[in-house]
Design a protein around this motif. Sequence first.
Motif, PDB file in Angstrom:
ATOM      1  N   ARG A  68     -27.821 -17.585 -73.515  1.00  0.00           N
ATOM      2  CA  ARG A  68     -28.192 -18.664 -74.431  1.00  0.00           C
ATOM      3  C   ARG A  68     -27.578 -19.986 -73.974  1.00  0.00           C
ATOM      4  N   ILE A  69     -26.355 -19.940 -73.503  1.00  0.00           N
ATOM      5  CA  ILE A  69     -25.709 -21.150 -72.989  1.00  0.00           C
ATOM      6  C   ILE A  69     -26.501 -21.715 -71.817  1.00  0.00           C
ATOM      7  N   GLU A  70     -26.969 -20.849 -70.933  1.00  0.00           N
ATOM      8  CA  GLU A  70     -27.752 -21.294 -69.781  1.00  0.00           C
ATOM      9  C   GLU A  70     -29.031 -22.003 -70.234  1.00  0.00           C
ATOM     10  N   THR A  71     -29.677 -21.470 -71.267  1.00  0.00           N
ATOM     11  CA  THR A  71     -30.894 -22.113 -71.783  1.00  0.00           C
ATOM     12  C   THR A  71     -30.583 -23.482 -72.368  1.00  0.00           C
ATOM     13  N   VAL A  72     -29.482 -23.598 -73.092  1.00  0.00           N
ATOM     14  CA  VAL A  72     -29.088 -24.900 -73.649  1.00  0.00           C
ATOM     15  C   VAL A  72     -28.775 -25.884 -72.534  1.00  0.00           C
ATOM     16  N   ARG A  73     -28.138 -25.428 -71.473  1.00  0.00           N
ATOM     17  CA  ARG A  73     -27.884 -26.317 -70.331  1.00  0.00           C
ATOM     18  C   ARG A  73     -29.211 -26.797 -69.728  1.00  0.00           C
ATOM     19  N   ARG A  74     -30.175 -25.904 -69.634  1.00  0.00           N
ATOM     20  CA  ARG A  74     -31.488 -26.285 -69.104  1.00  0.00           C
ATOM     21  C   ARG A  74     -32.146 -27.316 -70.023  1.00  0.00           C
ATOM     22  N   LEU A  75     -32.031 -27.093 -71.322  1.00  0.00           N
ATOM     23  CA  LEU A  75     -32.565 -28.049 -72.297  1.00  0.00           C
ATOM     24  C   LEU A  75     -31.897 -29.411 -72.132  1.00  0.00           C
ATOM     25  N   ALA A 117     -22.142 -26.611 -75.553  1.00  0.00           N
ATOM     26  CA  ALA A 117     -22.295 -25.497 -74.617  1.00  0.00           C
ATOM     27  C   ALA A 117     -20.945 -25.101 -74.019  1.00  0.00           C
ATOM     28  N   ASP A 118     -20.099 -26.083 -73.724  1.00  0.00           N
ATOM     29  CA  ASP A 118     -18.747 -25.787 -73.221  1.00  0.00           C
ATOM     30  C   ASP A 118     -17.939 -25.026 -74.263  1.00  0.00           C
ATOM     31  N   ILE A 119     -18.047 -25.447 -75.524  1.00  0.00           N
ATOM     32  CA  ILE A 119     -17.311 -24.753 -76.592  1.00  0.00           C
ATOM     33  C   ILE A 119     -17.769 -23.305 -76.688  1.00  0.00           C
ATOM     34  N   ALA A 120     -19.072 -23.072 -76.613  1.00  0.00           N
ATOM     35  CA  ALA A 120     -19.598 -21.704 -76.684  1.00  0.00           C
ATOM     36  C   ALA A 120     -19.141 -20.870 -75.498  1.00  0.00           C
ATOM     37  N   ARG A 121     -19.047 -21.496 -74.333  1.00  0.00           N
ATOM     38  CA  ARG A 121     -18.618 -20.758 -73.132  1.00  0.00           C
ATOM     39  C   ARG A 121     -17.190 -20.249 -73.278  1.00  0.00           C
ATOM     40  N   ASN A 122     -16.362 -20.993 -73.970  1.00  0.00           N
ATOM     41  CA  ASN A 122     -14.956 -20.617 -74.117  1.00  0.00           C
ATOM     42  C   ASN A 122     -14.666 -19.905 -75.433  1.00  0.00           C
ATOM     43  N   TYR A 123     -15.699 -19.606 -76.194  1.00  0.00           N
ATOM     44  CA  TYR A 123     -15.508 -19.023 -77.515  1.00  0.00           C
ATOM     45  C   TYR A 123     -15.298 -17.509 -77.412  1.00  0.00           C
ATOM     46  N   ALA A 124     -14.426 -16.975 -78.278  1.00  0.00           N
ATOM     47  CA  ALA A 124     -14.173 -15.524 -78.314  1.00  0.00           C
ATOM     48  C   ALA A 124     -15.209 -14.877 -79.230  1.00  0.00           C
ATOM     49  N   TRP A 125     -16.282 -14.367 -78.644  1.00  0.00           N
ATOM     50  CA  TRP A 125     -17.368 -13.767 -79.416  1.00  0.00           C
ATOM     51  C   TRP A 125     -16.994 -12.401 -79.971  1.00  0.00           C
ATOM     52  N   LEU A 168     -28.544 -22.319 -82.112  1.00  0.00           N
ATOM     53  CA  LEU A 168     -29.114 -21.618 -80.960  1.00  0.00           C
ATOM     54  C   LEU A 168     -28.049 -20.883 -80.172  1.00  0.00           C
ATOM     55  N   LEU A 169     -26.926 -21.526 -79.941  1.00  0.00           N
ATOM     56  CA  LEU A 169     -25.846 -20.878 -79.196  1.00  0.00           C
ATOM     57  C   LEU A 169     -25.348 -19.628 -79.919  1.00  0.00           C
ATOM     58  N   ALA A 170     -25.372 -19.670 -81.246  1.00  0.00           N
ATOM     59  CA  ALA A 170     -24.940 -18.508 -82.030  1.00  0.00           C
ATOM     60  C   ALA A 170     -25.949 -17.374 -81.991  1.00  0.00           C
ATOM     61  N   GLY A 171     -27.223 -17.692 -81.662  1.00  0.00           N
ATOM     62  CA  GLY A 171     -28.263 -16.666 -81.637  1.00  0.00           C
ATOM     63  C   GLY A 171     -29.205 -16.727 -82.806  1.00  0.00           C
ATOM     64  N   CYS A 172     -29.186 -17.822 -83.579  1.00  0.00           N
ATOM     65  CA  CYS A 172     -30.053 -17.968 -84.740  1.00  0.00           C
ATOM     66  C   CYS A 172     -31.439 -18.459 -84.335  1.00  0.00           C
ATOM     67  N   GLN A 195     -40.618 -26.619 -73.288  1.00  0.00           N
ATOM     68  CA  GLN A 195     -40.457 -26.702 -71.837  1.00  0.00           C
ATOM     69  C   GLN A 195     -39.234 -25.930 -71.359  1.00  0.00           C
ATOM     70  N   ALA A 196     -38.188 -25.859 -72.187  1.00  0.00           N
ATOM     71  CA  ALA A 196     -36.962 -25.151 -71.797  1.00  0.00           C
ATOM     72  C   ALA A 196     -37.140 -23.641 -71.788  1.00  0.00           C
ATOM     73  N   GLY A 197     -38.247 -23.130 -72.344  1.00  0.00           N
ATOM     74  CA  GLY A 197     -38.514 -21.704 -72.286  1.00  0.00           C
ATOM     75  C   GLY A 197     -37.895 -20.888 -73.396  1.00  0.00           C
ATOM     76  N   LEU A 198     -37.667 -21.519 -74.559  1.00  0.00           N
ATOM     77  CA  LEU A 198     -37.174 -20.738 -75.691  1.00  0.00           C
ATOM     78  C   LEU A 198     -38.249 -19.738 -76.135  1.00  0.00           C
ATOM     79  N   PRO A 199     -37.868 -18.528 -76.528  1.00  0.00           N
ATOM     80  CA  PRO A 199     -38.863 -17.566 -77.001  1.00  0.00           C
ATOM     81  C   PRO A 199     -39.617 -18.113 -78.213  1.00  0.00           C
TER      82      PRO A 199
END
Length: 480
Positions: A68-75, A117-125, A168-172, A195-199
């Motif tokens: 999901r982070i990768e998709t947001v970066r593309r967006l 996106a950086d915050i999500a990358r470092n987040y403890a899921w 989006l980063l959370a998966g909603c 264009q970013a390819g979201l489902p």
Amino acid sequence: MDEHGTLFIGGRWVAPRTDQAIEVISPHTEEPIARVAAAGPPDVDDAVAAARRAFDEGPWPRLDPAERIETVRRLAGLYGERRDELADVITAELGAPISFARRAQVGLALSTMNALADIARNYAWQEDRPGVYGRDVLLRKEPVGVVAAVIPWNMPQFLTITKVIPALLAGCAVVLKPAPESPLDALVLAALFEQAGLPPGVVNVVPADRDTSAHLVAHPGIDKVSFTGSTAAGRQVAAACARNLTRVSLELGGKSAAIALDDADPAAVAAAVRLSGMGMAGQICNALTRVLVPAARADDHADALGAALSAIRVADPADPATEMGPLVTRRQQERVRRYIDAGVREGARLVVGGTDLPAGLDRGWYVRPTVFSAVDPAMTVAREEIFGPVLAVIPYHDQNEAVRIANDTEYGLAGSVFTADTARGLDVARQVRAGTFGVNQGYSMDPAAPFGGVKSSGYGRELGREGLEGYLDIKSISIA
């Protein structure tokens, strides 16, 4: 005049089920510039159903967060390519000066997207926690579900990003409802989501009026509402969510105080107050609109504020040299003029400004930057949110009285203190009831810092790790 006849629902551009339309009027020329299809309740039902399918059955919430982070970066990359176009659209539909639109309306949105996106990358899921009774506990952070994101017109791109990207980063999955005053930039963003390819169905965009918005926030298919708007509307949203036990976060009105201590430089205070709210003609929820000054230096501060606001270039928002444009609607212009009349009628001293159009302008929904001094804290201009370029200079006699006046409001969104002594400023900051605060600056919207209010300014936080967590539920799994 541009025509936009479709809505973005389920990953497709579809015709609305009603013949309703939104006419977008230029605040500068007072002429129509576009017609946009307006969603009705049946279209909202379709959008919620598409979002529900995307969340309940689709891949998005089940992806690894890194995907999901990768998709947001593309967006974000696509967004950057169209940032000038987005700024031009916002200037046309809202009257935001093009320099402000590029820097704050769009530039801040882009930097925030990458920061989240950086915050999500470092987040403890996921977290392992030792249990008290000898059994381990696994904590999982899971998406809350389908989100209704209801956006106001004043900072549409930035506020959309602060809601939709964490969701989006959370998966909603999201149903995005832009304000009827600012649908055009939302449609550009919808094309970028595609264009970013979201489902299909992960993001749906439905411009609509306030009645249809009420249908959305009360919809039983919504799991969370994120709303930014007036306090009066926020109360209605909260009541609608309560009936379904829908989670809700509210970012509402403000009447923020700038406290100038006795060692503060009037020119520096005036410059910071000018920067905090005049770019959007005072139409910013956390703008510093009450300026609390030592009584012995009240004239110095009023003169400095008058000089700072008199120097603002009010003109065609498409001109890069323009510093302040019009208000968003005639209704808003008339509302602000009524407040200026009330200030004069109640005995405040008009330092600069007033209800006349600025020099050189014979049309457009403009209001001159206005400063009142000798304002009593009980006056209307000191108590009610004006949402326009009007400042109230309120004298105080000691620091305790300044804090008391700052807190004597139903709002609690933001505030600032100005002083040569940072420790003294932090002491004042601790005493003022507000969700966000600045020391020697208007509160800066740092994406790392949670933003939100207390009291009638709402509840919940956006930005920072806390903003991401607003779109997550915590599941506890006990392991034998």
